[in-house]
Design a protein around this motif. Structure first.
Motif, mmCIF file in Angstrom:
data_model
loop_
_atom_site.group_PDB
_atom_site.id
_atom_site.type_symbol
_atom_site.label_atom_id
_atom_site.label_comp_id
_atom_site.label_asym_id
_atom_site.label_seq_id
_atom_site.Cartn_x
_atom_site.Cartn_y
_atom_site.Cartn_z
ATOM 1 N N THR A 32 11.235 11.579 1.445
ATOM 2 C CA THR A 32 10.696 10.567 0.538
ATOM 3 C C THR A 32 10.180 9.341 1.295
ATOM 4 O O THR A 32 9.170 8.740 0.921
ATOM 5 N N ALA A 33 10.858 8.989 2.381
ATOM 6 C CA ALA A 33 10.414 7.851 3.184
ATOM 7 C C ALA A 33 9.080 8.147 3.858
ATOM 8 O O ALA A 33 8.212 7.268 3.976
ATOM 9 N N ALA A 34 8.910 9.391 4.305
ATOM 10 C CA ALA A 34 7.651 9.780 4.922
ATOM 11 C C ALA A 34 6.509 9.734 3.908
ATOM 12 O O ALA A 34 5.404 9.266 4.212
ATOM 13 N N GLU A 35 6.772 10.222 2.710
ATOM 14 C CA GLU A 35 5.751 10.201 1.661
ATOM 15 C C GLU A 35 5.362 8.774 1.299
ATOM 16 O O GLU A 35 4.186 8.465 1.087
ATOM 17 N N GLU A 36 6.326 7.880 1.238
ATOM 18 C CA GLU A 36 6.046 6.481 0.918
ATOM 19 C C GLU A 36 5.168 5.835 1.982
ATOM 20 O O GLU A 36 4.244 5.080 1.667
ATOM 21 N N LEU A 37 5.447 6.138 3.247
ATOM 22 C CA LEU A 37 4.626 5.574 4.319
ATOM 23 C C LEU A 37 3.202 6.112 4.252
ATOM 24 O O LEU A 37 2.236 5.355 4.429
ATOM 25 N N LEU A 38 3.059 7.400 3.977
ATOM 26 C CA LEU A 38 1.731 7.994 3.890
ATOM 27 C C LEU A 38 0.930 7.389 2.737
ATOM 28 O O LEU A 38 -0.276 7.178 2.853
ATOM 29 N N GLN A 39 1.595 7.106 1.633
ATOM 30 C CA GLN A 39 0.902 6.528 0.488
ATOM 31 C C GLN A 39 0.451 5.097 0.760
ATOM 32 O O GLN A 39 -0.630 4.687 0.338
ATOM 33 N N GLY A 40 1.254 4.355 1.509
ATOM 34 C CA GLY A 40 0.936 2.948 1.692
ATOM 35 C C GLY A 40 0.233 2.588 2.984
ATOM 36 O O GLY A 40 -0.369 1.511 3.075
ATOM 37 N N ALA A 41 0.309 3.479 3.985
ATOM 38 C CA ALA A 41 -0.227 3.087 5.295
ATOM 39 C C ALA A 41 -0.978 4.211 5.993
ATOM 40 O O ALA A 41 -1.083 4.217 7.218
ATOM 41 N N LYS A 42 -1.519 5.153 5.232
ATOM 42 C CA LYS A 42 -2.188 6.291 5.864
ATOM 43 C C LYS A 42 -3.391 5.862 6.689
ATOM 44 O O LYS A 42 -3.613 6.367 7.790
ATOM 45 N N GLN A 43 -4.189 4.923 6.171
ATOM 46 C CA GLN A 43 -5.359 4.477 6.915
ATOM 47 C C GLN A 43 -4.956 3.796 8.215
ATOM 48 O O GLN A 43 -5.595 3.976 9.258
ATOM 49 N N SER A 44 -3.871 3.036 8.169
ATOM 50 C CA SER A 44 -3.390 2.395 9.394
ATOM 51 C C SER A 44 -2.940 3.433 10.421
ATOM 52 O O SER A 44 -3.181 3.285 11.622
#
Length: 208
Positions: A32-44
């Motif tokens: 779930t933590a990985a999914e949250e990071l991908l949703q919020g910072a994928k472009q970064s």
């Protein structure tokens, strides 16, 4: 470390960063933590991957397979491992072999012929070895081999350098409910080649 500096301000402190074959493995404590990071910072993450020139593998401790790969380079492979030729393999640099292994959809593994240790592998080796590939790197495969069977294969390889559709049996790790590992027997069909990797004689096996 350059990689840590690039990612320091983006990743939570609970994440881990590990070098892998063709990039960096970013490991979250939970899926779930990985999914949250991908949703919020994928472009970064894409920007960092491009700037570093390496792929980023987003993973979690509670899931064996990577969640997502973020490419950092647009590499053109010198050759593919699906149907390699002995000429390709003899001319390939270590870097080209590493990229080809990481990009291959078939199981690919390089093992030293002297002490039988895995020095490079891709994610697809997990079904045939029974453990995640990152746990296998550097490990001794001797417990998974029958001595006579391995001797037969090595004699054939020394004579022919490469063998297509090699049939043999070996062991694989099977995880029990309590987390321990036992061995189970399996039949395999693979391509096998003798190569030089990092200046050391090695065995390259492909496919299952």
């Amino acid at each position: 470390m350059q990689h840590a500096t690039e990612l320091h301000h983006l990743l939570p402190c609970t994440w881990q960063v590990h070098p892998v074959i063709d990039g960096l493995k970013l490991v979250a404590p939970k899926h779930t933590a990985a999914e949250e990071l991908l949703q919020g910072a994928k472009q970064s993450l894409k920007d960092i991957a491009t700037r570093l020139g390496v792929d980023l593998l987003i993973c979690s401790d509670d899931q064996a397979q990577p969640i997502e790969r973020i490419p950092g380079t647009d590499r053109k492979l010198a050759f593919g491992l699906e149907v390699p030729s002995s000429r390709d393999l003899s001319r390939a640099t270590d870097a080209e072999l590493m990229v080809a292994i990481a990009s291959s959809e078939v199981s690919a593994c390089i093992t030293t012929t002297g002490d039988n240790k895995i020095v490079a592998a891709n994610f697809a080796v997990t079904p045939s070895h029974g453990k995640p590939y990152h746990q296998m790197i550097g490990s001794d495969l001797t417990p998974l081999w029958d001595v006579e069977e391995l001797g037969r294969i090595m004699r054939s390889l020394k004579h022919d350098k490469g063998i297509r559709e090699l049939e043999y049996w070996s062991w694989k790790w099977a995880q029990e409910a309590d987390g321990s590992y036992n061995r189970t027997k399996q039949e395999l069909v693979r391509h096998a080649y003798l190569i030089q990797f990092d200046g050391v004689p090695c065995r390259l096996t492909l496919g299952v």
